[in-house]
Design a protein around this motif. Structure first.
Motif, PDB file in Angstrom:
ATOM      1  N   ARG A  27       0.837  -1.206   0.000  1.00 22.80           N
ATOM      2  CA  ARG A  27       0.000   0.000   0.000  1.00 22.80           C
ATOM      3  C   ARG A  27       0.870   1.252   0.000  1.00 22.80           C
ATOM      4  O   ARG A  27       1.834   1.339   0.769  1.00 22.80           O
ATOM      5  CB  ARG A  27      -0.887  -0.029   1.239  1.00 22.80           C
ATOM      6  N   THR A  28       0.516   2.217  -0.853  1.00 17.69           N
ATOM      7  CA  THR A  28       1.267   3.476  -0.903  1.00 17.69           C
ATOM      8  C   THR A  28       0.357   4.698  -0.788  1.00 17.69           C
ATOM      9  O   THR A  28       0.849   5.818  -0.708  1.00 17.69           O
ATOM     10  CB  THR A  28       2.081   3.595  -2.205  1.00 17.69           C
ATOM     11  N   ASP A  29      -0.938   4.510  -0.770  1.00 17.30           N
ATOM     12  CA  ASP A  29      -1.858   5.656  -0.708  1.00 17.30           C
ATOM     13  C   ASP A  29      -2.105   6.087   0.736  1.00 17.30           C
ATOM     14  O   ASP A  29      -2.238   5.267   1.622  1.00 17.30           O
ATOM     15  CB  ASP A  29      -3.196   5.319  -1.375  1.00 17.30           C
ATOM     16  N   GLY A  30      -2.118   7.379   0.961  1.00 14.07           N
ATOM     17  CA  GLY A  30      -2.469   7.907   2.271  1.00 14.07           C
ATOM     18  C   GLY A  30      -1.407   7.750   3.343  1.00 14.07           C
ATOM     19  O   GLY A  30      -1.725   7.671   4.531  1.00 14.07           O
ATOM     20  N   ARG A  60       7.520  10.600  -0.461  1.00 14.21           N
ATOM     21  CA  ARG A  60       7.596  10.146  -1.850  1.00 14.21           C
ATOM     22  C   ARG A  60       8.701   9.105  -2.033  1.00 14.21           C
ATOM     23  O   ARG A  60       8.544   8.130  -2.763  1.00 14.21           O
ATOM     24  CB  ARG A  60       7.833  11.323  -2.796  1.00 14.21           C
ATOM     25  N   GLU A  63       7.311   5.903  -0.786  1.00  9.76           N
ATOM     26  CA  GLU A  63       6.307   5.428  -1.748  1.00  9.76           C
ATOM     27  C   GLU A  63       7.000   4.760  -2.935  1.00  9.76           C
ATOM     28  O   GLU A  63       6.579   3.684  -3.379  1.00  9.76           O
ATOM     29  CB  GLU A  63       5.439   6.582  -2.246  1.00  9.76           C
ATOM     30  N   ARG A  67       6.535   0.979  -4.137  1.00 13.84           N
ATOM     31  CA  ARG A  67       5.959   0.814  -5.471  1.00 13.84           C
ATOM     32  C   ARG A  67       6.891   0.055  -6.416  1.00 13.84           C
ATOM     33  O   ARG A  67       6.454  -0.729  -7.242  1.00 13.84           O
ATOM     34  CB  ARG A  67       5.637   2.190  -6.046  1.00 13.84           C
TER      35      ARG A  67
END
Length: 139
Positions: A27-30, A60, A63, A67
């Protein structure tokens, strides 16, 4: 009919090429903040000397790490991790990871989900370099 089957086959191959075989479900959102500490090993997360990253540019980098991590074949690293990473999300959820960083571009830096250390993930050299720079600036 053969033409349609070829088109479907070509589209399927293209989708696999674009998504990559080594993708992951991290997970990378929020992401609200990322806490990093030198690791004491696999058994627990070290809670002393924690550095917290909550600026957008720092988030970032983490993330990108999540990702771009590609699955590694084989078993978890036998040497204890260098760092414990705790990713905290805006909804209150938390994910934890172990990482090993190599500043030699010919060597692999790796990431393991603390909840599943049976699967390792390779970190690209550019992401590794960003992580090293960020962690050195956070000391």
């Amino acid at each position: 009919m053969k033409q349609a089957m070829r088109q479907i086959g070509a589209i399927t191959v293209m989708v696999f090429m674009l998504t990559g075989c080594g993708s992951n479900d991290f997970r990378t959102d929020g992401i609200e903040e990322v806490r990093v500490s030198e690791s004491d090993g696999f058994s627990s997360f070290q809670e002393r000397d924690v550095v917290t990253f909550d600026e957008p540019e720092a988030i970032r980098v983490f993330e990108d790490m999540l990702r771009e991590a590609d699955e590694l074949p084989g078993v978890a690293n036998s040497v204890g991790p260098e760092y414990d990473i705790e990713v905290r999300f805006e909804d209150g959820e938390t994910d934890r990871y172990y990482i090993w960083l190599n500043d030699d571009p010919k060597s692999v830096s790796s990431l393991y989900d603390a909840d599943d250390t049976n699967i390792g993930y390779r970190l690209p050299a550019d992401v590794t370099e960003e992580l090293i720079d960020l962690l050195e600036s956070g000391d």
